[in-house]
Every structure is written in C-alpha cells, then in structure tokens.
Design an enzyme around this catalytic site. Structure first.
Site, short mmCIF file in Angstrom:
data_model
loop_
_atom_site.label_atom_id
_atom_site.label_comp_id
_atom_site.label_asym_id
_atom_site.label_seq_id
_atom_site.Cartn_x
_atom_site.Cartn_y
_atom_site.Cartn_z
N ASP A 101 0.86 -1.19 0.00
CA ASP A 101 0.00 0.00 0.00
C ASP A 101 0.89 1.23 0.00
O ASP A 101 2.00 1.20 0.55
CB ASP A 101 -0.92 0.00 1.23
CG ASP A 101 -2.18 0.82 1.01
OD1 ASP A 101 -3.27 0.24 0.98
OD2 ASP A 101 -2.06 2.06 0.86
N GLU A 106 -19.35 -6.51 3.56
CA GLU A 106 -18.72 -5.97 4.75
C GLU A 106 -19.49 -6.47 5.96
O GLU A 106 -20.71 -6.58 5.93
CB GLU A 106 -18.72 -4.45 4.71
CG GLU A 106 -17.74 -3.92 3.69
CD GLU A 106 -17.70 -2.41 3.62
OE1 GLU A 106 -18.10 -1.74 4.56
OE2 GLU A 106 -17.26 -1.91 2.57
N LYS A 136 -19.67 -9.36 -12.03
CA LYS A 136 -19.59 -8.55 -10.81
C LYS A 136 -20.66 -7.45 -10.81
O LYS A 136 -21.40 -7.27 -9.84
CB LYS A 136 -18.19 -7.94 -10.71
CG LYS A 136 -18.03 -6.90 -9.65
CD LYS A 136 -18.14 -7.50 -8.26
CE LYS A 136 -18.32 -6.42 -7.21
NZ LYS A 136 -18.24 -6.93 -5.87
N GLY A 172 -36.94 -1.64 3.91
CA GLY A 172 -36.51 -0.62 4.86
C GLY A 172 -36.03 0.62 4.13
O GLY A 172 -36.52 0.96 3.04
N CYS A 203 -20.67 0.03 -2.55
CA CYS A 203 -20.70 -0.83 -3.74
C CYS A 203 -21.94 -0.66 -4.61
O CYS A 203 -21.82 -0.42 -5.81
CB CYS A 203 -20.59 -2.29 -3.32
SG CYS A 203 -19.16 -2.56 -2.27
N LYS A 239 -22.23 2.76 -6.41
CA LYS A 239 -21.14 2.93 -7.38
C LYS A 239 -21.33 1.99 -8.58
O LYS A 239 -21.19 2.39 -9.74
CB LYS A 239 -19.81 2.63 -6.67
CG LYS A 239 -18.60 2.51 -7.55
CD LYS A 239 -17.35 2.42 -6.71
CE LYS A 239 -17.11 1.06 -6.09
NZ LYS A 239 -16.63 0.04 -7.02
N ARG A 280 -19.53 5.02 4.06
CA ARG A 280 -19.68 5.46 2.67
C ARG A 280 -21.14 5.32 2.23
O ARG A 280 -21.76 4.29 2.46
CB ARG A 280 -18.74 4.66 1.75
CG ARG A 280 -17.29 5.13 1.91
CD ARG A 280 -16.33 4.28 1.12
NE ARG A 280 -16.17 2.94 1.68
CZ ARG A 280 -15.44 1.98 1.15
NH1 ARG A 280 -14.78 2.23 0.03
NH2 ARG A 280 -15.34 0.80 1.72
C1 UGA Z 1 -22.33 -5.85 -1.45
C2 UGA Z 1 -22.65 -7.24 -1.99
O1 UGA Z 1 -23.64 -7.87 -1.15
C3 UGA Z 1 -21.40 -8.12 -2.05
O2 UGA Z 1 -21.71 -9.37 -2.64
C4 UGA Z 1 -20.33 -7.39 -2.89
O3 UGA Z 1 -19.13 -8.12 -2.93
C5 UGA Z 1 -20.06 -6.03 -2.27
O4 UGA Z 1 -21.29 -5.28 -2.25
C6 UGA Z 1 -19.03 -5.33 -3.12
O5 UGA Z 1 -19.27 -5.10 -4.30
O6 UGA Z 1 -17.92 -5.09 -2.63
P1 UGA Z 1 -21.96 -4.79 0.99
O7 UGA Z 1 -22.23 -3.49 0.29
O8 UGA Z 1 -20.75 -4.92 1.82
O9 UGA Z 1 -21.89 -5.98 -0.10
O10 UGA Z 1 -23.19 -5.14 1.95
P2 UGA Z 1 -24.64 -5.77 1.75
O11 UGA Z 1 -24.85 -6.76 2.82
O12 UGA Z 1 -24.86 -6.21 0.37
O13 UGA Z 1 -25.58 -4.51 2.05
C7 UGA Z 1 -25.66 -3.39 1.18
C8 UGA Z 1 -26.79 -2.47 1.60
O14 UGA Z 1 -28.06 -3.08 1.32
C9 UGA Z 1 -26.81 -2.15 3.10
O15 UGA Z 1 -27.07 -0.77 3.27
C10 UGA Z 1 -27.96 -2.98 3.64
O16 UGA Z 1 -28.56 -2.40 4.78
C11 UGA Z 1 -28.90 -2.99 2.46
N1 UGA Z 1 -29.83 -4.15 2.44
C12 UGA Z 1 -29.34 -5.43 2.30
C13 UGA Z 1 -31.20 -3.94 2.53
O17 UGA Z 1 -31.67 -2.79 2.63
N2 UGA Z 1 -32.04 -5.03 2.46
C14 UGA Z 1 -31.58 -6.30 2.34
O18 UGA Z 1 -32.41 -7.23 2.28
C15 UGA Z 1 -30.19 -6.50 2.26
#
Ligand code: UGA
Length: 455
Positions: free
Chosen positions: A30, A159, A226, A275, A282, A285, A349
C-alpha cells in the site's frame, strides 16, 4: 504460492489475510505508510469481525510493505485491489488502477505472472490493464522474458461478514482467455474450493458446506458478472421497497409478503428486507457504472435506473414521514440510531444516516446520532456536517421529538424503551429497518411507524 496484493482496503486486506491463512506467502502493498505500519503491528485499519484474529493466525505468511519492488518482483500472482470510487459522471475513477498496473509492469520478474483484477472495474479494463503493464514492462526490460496474463477475479464479500463470505463462498469466478492462468488461479484457490483447510474456531464451517463452485469464463464475462450481481441484489432490495410502499397503502404487511415470495426457490429469501434501502460503497457505485456503460453503448439500463430511483426515494420518504407526523421540522430534535451503512461495520460510505440527517438539518431540525462502532469515524468524516453526536444510544432519546432507527444493530433491541419513552419530548419512533419489536415499543408508550406494515 507467492502472492502480492496491491491495496489494503476491505477487498485487498481480506483477500490477503485469507490467502495467507490458506497457506500462501502473501505480501500486501500500500502507498499509505501509516496504514502499513499499523498492519505490521497486527492491527487492522478497518473494523471487520475476526479480521485481527485471522491476521494473527496467518502472521508467519503475511507481510506488509510500501515497497513495490519487495512485493512484486518475486510474485507469481498479483492481485490489484485498489479503490475505484465513482466520479461525478457515474464512471469509476481508474487513476489508482492505472498507477498499480504501471507499477506491476515496472517490477515483475517471475517467469510467469498472473495479474488479477480484483477491484470492480469497467468492462474491458482487463485489456487496458494488460496494455499498461506491457508498456511499463517493455520500457524497463528490453530483452527480458517475463510472461504475464491479466485475469479477472471479482469479489462477492459483504462488509461485516467478509471472512465467512470468503472462506465459505458461493462461488469463485475467474475470467481469462488463457488456460494456464485459469489453472494457476484454480490451484491458488484449491484449499478453498475443496474445503480442505481447518477453519479457525471463530469462523466455523457452516453445516453441510462441502465445496465452492469454481466458474471460469472469458475476461469480459467475469467483469460483467460482478456488476450484474450487485445490480441484481440492489434491485431486489428496491423491488421489495416498492412493494413495501404499496403494502402500506393496501394494509398488507411487507414482512409476510417478503416471506411469502421468498419461499419460492426461484426467488429466494435473501435481500428482501424492506426498509430504508441500500447504502455502502458498492451498490451505488456499481449501479451508476452499469448505467454509464450502457449509455456508452447506446443502451438505456432502465431496470437498474429504476432501482436507483426507488432507493433515493426511500431516504426522502423518511423525512416526509417525520414531516407529516410532526408537522413542523424546524426546531425539532430528531435522534438517529445507527450511522454505519449496515451493522457490523464502521463504514460510512453512502450511509443513509448522513443523507437523512442532512435533509432534516436542511429543514431546520437538530439531529443527534449514535452508532455502537462508527462514532469516532463519523466524528472525523462528518466533521463538516451539523450532526451532533451522542455518547450513548440512550442519550439520543433525551428530549427528542422523534427517533429514527437507521442501522439495525442488535444492541438496539435491548434498550429500555419504557424508560426512554419518558425521556422524549414526543414518544415517536420511526423504525427504518423493521428491526424493533413493535409490541414492546407500544407497551413502552411509544408511537411506532414501520415501513411496509400497518402498525
Ligand atoms: C455488497 C454485496 O452484497 C457483495 O456481494 C459485494 O461483494 C459487495 O457489495 C461489493 O461489491 O464489494 P456490501 O455493500 O458490503 O456488499 O453489503 P450488503 O450486505 O450487500 O448490504 C448493502 C446495503 O443493502 C446495506 O445498506 C444494507 O442495509 C442494504 N440491504 C441489504 C437492505 O436494505 N435489504 C436487504 O435485504 C439487504
């Protein structure tokens, strides 16, 4: 195998630590010297459950450095896992990717190197990275024979559960037009694919988990997988949120509706939690990038666009609900429970909390927030906003005209709502995640508003 990882953000660090745990010699590179110093002391710069412990368990095979030469010259597999944040036009900023690719070209020396795009990069980036590496390599080594291939290996980690997602993945996708590169990558992931490793006690293997699917494809397909995966998950959430609004109108309960459709195995029950909608680094973006790629080819990505619009509307709706309940927002004190974009992370973020808070502040309200993990980060990163920070979840309720639950941290379930309702000026709770027990809150004397349920 000798592995180098460029970038020690969420993706790079979890990938590096996991590969070291699986038995590879990993060097993480890094440009941020402070971060590397911290990592060398065994401290993770990000909050991710069990990352510190897995780092400690893999320490003998894990190195952290700021020297590109030390990290790259002997590596057989090099992961590029640098950030690709959105630019104002929706396209990702590829400046870090470009400089990583050039550095790879300048430093590789092994006879055969697989360069892996792990960052989420626009379709076609594999070819671009290959040409950057080639130019930098040729400029430095006129007659040398190092051979390299670029492959794409998108990550699907969430995450908050990144290590479980990595060790017990649904699939590993490798995109490359070179068979040897695919077989190198398969060998790298073999212990994971065949689940031959002994999991650490803090990350137990799920019951009946046997194998990880390994899918190889051409480069572009892997890159598109992806974006398509993230866009599909985002639209699944936006779909349930749209149905949730209708559910309120017709007097249905979205939790029953989600369960009822999720039991259909063609639909599945995941990512149907209605919700406040999605945040994080992610989905916003990647949906923006997909729309912008479509535009480049004259193809309107109408479904992805609609998913974004519904998501934006959810944040606005929270403020509208409060305005309709309280009539006047000016001078009101609104508490916010949860600041991180989701529980079990301190990542802020595109956190819905900031958006909702800012809209309330713009309308003259005073906003006081609390998060169990993300407080120190919020105080730093949101120093310019007028959000005030409470010392405890309880303090958010003091003299509040309403409290909004934005992030579904489990500890919020244990609050003493009977006491807290008395601390409020107006005992109104808006549950933005359908997380709390409505009956408990009502018994405590609170008026509760949920999303998608007639409460
Ligand atoms: C997301 C994807 O789930 C991963 O598979 C992917 O690798 C990652 O992006 C990435 O591209 O790096 P992440 O953003 O870390 O992962 O978290 P998620 O669990 O997907 O949640 C994303 C958002 O959706 C959160 O704000 C969560 O509260 C919301 N969410 C999730 C809902 O509002 N309802 C749901 O049923 C699930």
């Amino acid at each position: 195998m000798k592995v180098a990882i460029i970038g020690t953000g969420y993706v790079g660090l979890t990938t590096g630590v996991t590969l070291a745990f699986l038995g590879h010699d990993v060097t993480c590179l890094d440009v941020d010297a402070a971060k590397i110093a911290q990592l060398n002391q065994g401290i993770s710069p990000i909050y991710e459950p069990h990352l510190d412990e897995l780092m400690a368990a893999s320490r003998s095979r894990l190195n952290f450095t700021t020297s590109a030469k030390d990290a790259l010259s002997q590596a057989e597999v090099i992961f590029i896992a640098v950030g690709t944040p959105s630019l104002a036009d929706g396209n990702p900023n590829l400046a870090y990717l470009k400089s990583a690719a050039q550095s790879v070209g300048e430093h590789i020396q092994s006879p055969y190197v697989v360069i892996v795009n792990k960052s989420t990069v626009p379709i076609g980036s594999g070819n671009w990275v290959e040409s950057l590496v080639r130019d930098a390599f040729r400029a430095k080594n006129e007659n040398s024979k190092s051979q390299f291939v670029v492959a794409s290996n998108p990550e699907f980690l969430r995450e908050g559960s990144a290590l479980m997602d990595m060790l017990f993945a649904d699939r590993v996708v490798v995109g490359s037009d070179d068979e040897k590169a695919v077989s190198v990558m398969r060998k790298l992931y073999q212990p994971l694919i065949e689940q031959t490793f002994t999991p650490p006690s803090f990350l137990p293997r799920p019951e009946n988990f046997k194998m990880v699917n390994f899918l190889s494809s051409d480069l572009q397909s892997a890159e598109l997988i992806k974006y398509a995966a993230n866009a599909f998950l985002a639209l699944k959430i936006s779909f349930i949120n749209e149905i949730s609004e209708l559910s309120e109108k017709v007097g249905a309960d979205i939790t029953h509706v989600a369960k009822g459709i999720g039991l259909d195995s063609r639909i599945g029950n995941k990512f149907l939690q209605a919700g406040l909608g999605w945040g994080g680094s992610c989905f916003g973006k990647d949906t923006a990038a997909l729309i912008s790629t479509g535009k480049e080819y004259g193809l309107p990505m109408v479904i992805t666009q609609a998913a974004k619009e519904v998501n934006t509307r959810q944040r606005i709706r929270m403020v509208e609900i409060l305005a309709s309940e309280l009539k006047i927002l000016k001078g009101r004190k609104i508490g916010i429970l949860g600041l991180a974009f989701k529980p079990f992370t301190d990542d802020l973020r595109d956190a819905p909390a900031l958006d909702v808070a800012q809209k309330l502040i713009d309308r003259g309200a005073k906003v006081v927030g609390f998060d169990p993990i993300a407080m120190s980060r919020a105080k730093k990163e949101w120093a310019d906003s007028e959000i005030q920070f409470a010392d405890s979840a309880e303090a958010v309720f003091e003299e509040a005209d309403a409290v909004v639950l934005v992030t579904e941290w489990p500890e919020f379930l244990d609050l003493d709502f009977s006491k807290l309702s008395k601390d409020m000026r107006n005992a109104l709770m808006l549950d933005g995640r359908n997380h709390l027990d409505v009956a408990v809150l009502k018994k405590a004397g609170m008026k509760v508003i949920t999303l998608g349920r007639s409460s």
